[in-house]
Design an enzyme around this catalytic site. Structure first.
Site, PDB file in Angstrom:
ATOM      1  N   SER A 187       0.757  -1.336  -0.120  1.00 17.20           N
ATOM      2  CA  SER A 187      -0.172   0.110  -0.035  1.00 17.20           C
ATOM      3  C   SER A 187       0.944   1.271   0.038  1.00 17.20           C
ATOM      4  O   SER A 187       1.909   1.206   0.612  1.00 17.20           O
ATOM      5  CB  SER A 187      -0.968   0.020   1.290  1.00 17.20           C
ATOM      6  N   TYR A 214      -1.534  -0.645  10.121  1.00 11.44           N
ATOM      7  CA  TYR A 214      -1.551  -1.037   8.847  1.00 11.44           C
ATOM      8  C   TYR A 214      -0.476  -0.671   8.176  1.00 11.44           C
ATOM      9  O   TYR A 214       0.173  -1.533   7.345  1.00 11.44           O
ATOM     10  CB  TYR A 214      -3.082  -0.818   8.350  1.00 11.44           C
TER      11      TYR A 214
HETATM   12  P1  NAP Z   1     -11.290  -5.797   0.134  1.00  8.72           P
HETATM   13  O1  NAP Z   1     -12.396  -5.404  -0.838  1.00  8.72           O
HETATM   14  O2  NAP Z   1     -11.639  -5.629   1.682  1.00  8.72           O
HETATM   15  O3  NAP Z   1     -11.146  -7.470  -0.082  1.00  8.72           O
HETATM   16  C1  NAP Z   1     -10.371  -8.180   0.627  1.00  8.72           C
HETATM   17  C2  NAP Z   1     -10.443  -9.548   0.235  1.00  8.72           C
HETATM   18  O4  NAP Z   1      -9.466 -10.190   1.267  1.00  8.72           O
HETATM   19  C3  NAP Z   1     -11.847 -10.353   0.607  1.00  8.72           C
HETATM   20  O5  NAP Z   1     -12.085 -11.099  -0.700  1.00  8.72           O
HETATM   21  C4  NAP Z   1     -11.701 -10.848   1.796  1.00  8.72           C
HETATM   22  O6  NAP Z   1     -12.455 -12.220   1.774  1.00  8.72           O
HETATM   23  C5  NAP Z   1     -10.039 -11.305   1.757  1.00  8.72           C
HETATM   24  N1  NAP Z   1      -9.654 -11.532   3.107  1.00  8.72           N
HETATM   25  C6  NAP Z   1      -9.586 -10.685   4.056  1.00  8.72           C
HETATM   26  N2  NAP Z   1      -8.877 -11.305   5.110  1.00  8.72           N
HETATM   27  C7  NAP Z   1      -8.587 -12.490   4.817  1.00  8.72           C
HETATM   28  C8  NAP Z   1      -7.744 -13.622   5.305  1.00  8.72           C
HETATM   29  N3  NAP Z   1      -7.368 -13.539   6.444  1.00  8.72           N
HETATM   30  N4  NAP Z   1      -7.808 -14.981   4.641  1.00  8.72           N
HETATM   31  C9  NAP Z   1      -8.266 -14.624   3.350  1.00  8.72           C
HETATM   32  N5  NAP Z   1      -8.934 -13.685   2.674  1.00  8.72           N
HETATM   33  C10 NAP Z   1      -8.925 -12.461   3.184  1.00  8.72           C
HETATM   34  O7  NAP Z   1      -9.956  -5.113   0.077  1.00  8.72           O
HETATM   35  P2  NAP Z   1      -9.181  -4.578  -1.432  1.00  8.72           P
HETATM   36  O8  NAP Z   1      -9.282  -3.117  -1.007  1.00  8.72           O
HETATM   37  O9  NAP Z   1      -9.558  -5.316  -2.435  1.00  8.72           O
HETATM   38  O10 NAP Z   1      -7.746  -4.896  -0.859  1.00  8.72           O
HETATM   39  C11 NAP Z   1      -6.920  -5.849  -1.518  1.00  8.72           C
HETATM   40  C12 NAP Z   1      -5.513  -5.653  -0.993  1.00  8.72           C
HETATM   41  O11 NAP Z   1      -4.815  -4.369  -1.447  1.00  8.72           O
HETATM   42  C13 NAP Z   1      -5.291  -5.710   0.651  1.00  8.72           C
HETATM   43  O12 NAP Z   1      -4.063  -6.141   0.566  1.00  8.72           O
HETATM   44  C14 NAP Z   1      -5.103  -4.318   0.902  1.00  8.72           C
HETATM   45  O13 NAP Z   1      -4.282  -3.741   1.965  1.00  8.72           O
HETATM   46  C15 NAP Z   1      -4.460  -3.629  -0.477  1.00  8.72           C
HETATM   47  N6  NAP Z   1      -4.845  -2.283  -0.733  1.00  8.72           N
HETATM   48  C16 NAP Z   1      -6.093  -1.866  -0.777  1.00  8.72           C
HETATM   49  C17 NAP Z   1      -6.373  -0.404  -1.098  1.00  8.72           C
HETATM   50  C18 NAP Z   1      -7.465   0.283  -1.174  1.00  8.72           C
HETATM   51  O14 NAP Z   1      -7.778   1.425  -1.054  1.00  8.72           O
HETATM   52  N7  NAP Z   1      -8.683  -0.488  -1.589  1.00  8.72           N
HETATM   53  C19 NAP Z   1      -5.222   0.427  -0.872  1.00  8.72           C
HETATM   54  C20 NAP Z   1      -3.651   0.045  -0.764  1.00  8.72           C
HETATM   55  C21 NAP Z   1      -3.650  -1.404  -0.419  1.00  8.72           C
HETATM   56  P3  NAP Z   1     -13.774 -12.425   2.604  1.00  8.72           P
HETATM   57  O15 NAP Z   1     -14.698 -11.098   2.092  1.00  8.72           O
HETATM   58  O16 NAP Z   1     -14.129 -13.728   2.261  1.00  8.72           O
HETATM   59  O17 NAP Z   1     -13.638 -12.156   4.157  1.00  8.72           O
END
Ligand code: NAP
Length: 252
Positions: free
Chosen positions: A147, A161
């Site tokens: 991130s 985080y």
């Molecule tokens: P999201 O929409 O909240 O989706 C998270 C996904 O991860 C869901 O499929 C969830 O599954 C799964 N998950 C969470 N904890 C888990 C665990 N312990 N084991 C297995 N699966 C798990 O998040 P996102 O925004 O797509 O983020 C994806 C990645 O990008 C993350 O690493 C996040 O830190 C990074 N990121 C996101 C942003 C942003 O602004 N969105 C910015 C920087 C970095 P369930 O629904 O089944 O729990």
């Protein structure tokens, strides 16, 4: 049973929604087979897998929490049934509710680091055991979701985080250099503010829209825009790219 079509197999952790789901769909369209991991939402993972199948991929779902050994064992047992494993997209990640450091407790820190750091390192360990030419594998690619918080620190929101993502960056550099002669490339993507449900899970459902004015490009990114970068790092076009960390953050 996966028919051996020559399509490379990708394991995407947290593939049921957000960035992970976008990676799965784009990967299916670009000729990969998929193992879509989810923790809680089986129906959402099944819907992503169905979309991938409609795009011609073999796609299975595998339930498993990346922060516990049982979950990791389930994921890699599925990999071993379908294998060989070409790529790991180490995507599963969580934030906690917005808080200052002087409000953090141990339980919060243990959860944040178990999922965002230890889970990613454990998945990479299992992937390297299967991909490395040192272990008889054919090589492969790992892409870690970091991130931009890793370099900004996320003060007043979730410094824990951000620190965990800093660890992901350093892990990416170290592992990339460790396995560089074993056929494995390891890179990371640092998304900025991306419009997914992660913000609602941190108690700020409108965060992506609200923070748009602080982004040089004046808008949040989309899951598809992050997925495009992940797909590039997986691809042969990135054959000389390892240990790289790509900001996908609209200039922030
Ligand atoms: P999201 O929409 O909240 O989706 C998270 C996904 O991860 C869901 O499929 C969830 O599954 C799964 N998950 C969470 N904890 C888990 C665990 N312990 N084991 C297995 N699966 C798990 O998040 P996102 O925004 O797509 O983020 C994806 C990645 O990008 C993350 O690493 C996040 O830190 C990074 N990121 C996101 C942003 C942003 O602004 N969105 C910015 C920087 C970095 P369930 O629904 O089944 O729990």
């Amino acid at each position: 049973m996966r028919v051996m079509t020559g399509r490379p197999l990708l394991l995407v952790t947290g593939g049921s929604r957000g960035i992970g789901a976008a990676v799965c769909r784009k990967a299916a369209a670009q000729g990969y087979d998929l193992l879509v991991n989810n923790r809680s939402d089986k129906q959402a993972a099944e819907a992503v897998a169905a979309d991938c199948r409609a795009l011609g991929a073999h796609a299975d779902i595998v339930q498993g929490d990346t922060s516990d050994e049982e979950g990791i064992a389930a994921m890699f047992a599925a990999v071993d049934r379908l294998g060989p494993l070409f790529g790991l997209v180490n995507n599963a990640g969580v934030v906690d509710v917005t808080a200052r450091v002087d409000e953090f407790d141990r339980a919060r820190l243990e959860r944040i680091f178990a999922i965002n750091v230890i889970g990613k390192i454990r998945c990479a360990t299992e992937a390297v055991k299967r991909m490395s030419t040192k272990h008889g594998g054919a090589g492969g690619v790992i892409v870690n979701l970091s991130s931009i918080a890793a370099v900004l620190g996320a003060p007043g929101q979730y410094v824990d985080y951000a620190a965990a993502k800093g660890a992901v960056d350093t892990f990416t550099l170290g592992l990339a250099r460790e396995v560089a002669t074993e056929g494995i490339r390891v890179n990371a993507v640092r998304p900025g503010i991306i419009d997914t449900e992660i913000h609602a899970s941190g108690g700020l459902p409108n965060r992506a829209r609200d923070l748009a004015p602080i982004v040089p490009m004046q808008r949040p990114g989309t899951a598809d825009e992050v997925a495009d970068s992940v797909l590039y790092l997986l691809s042969p076009q990135a054959s000389y790219v390892t240990g790289a960390i790509l900001n996908v953050s609209g200039g922030r």
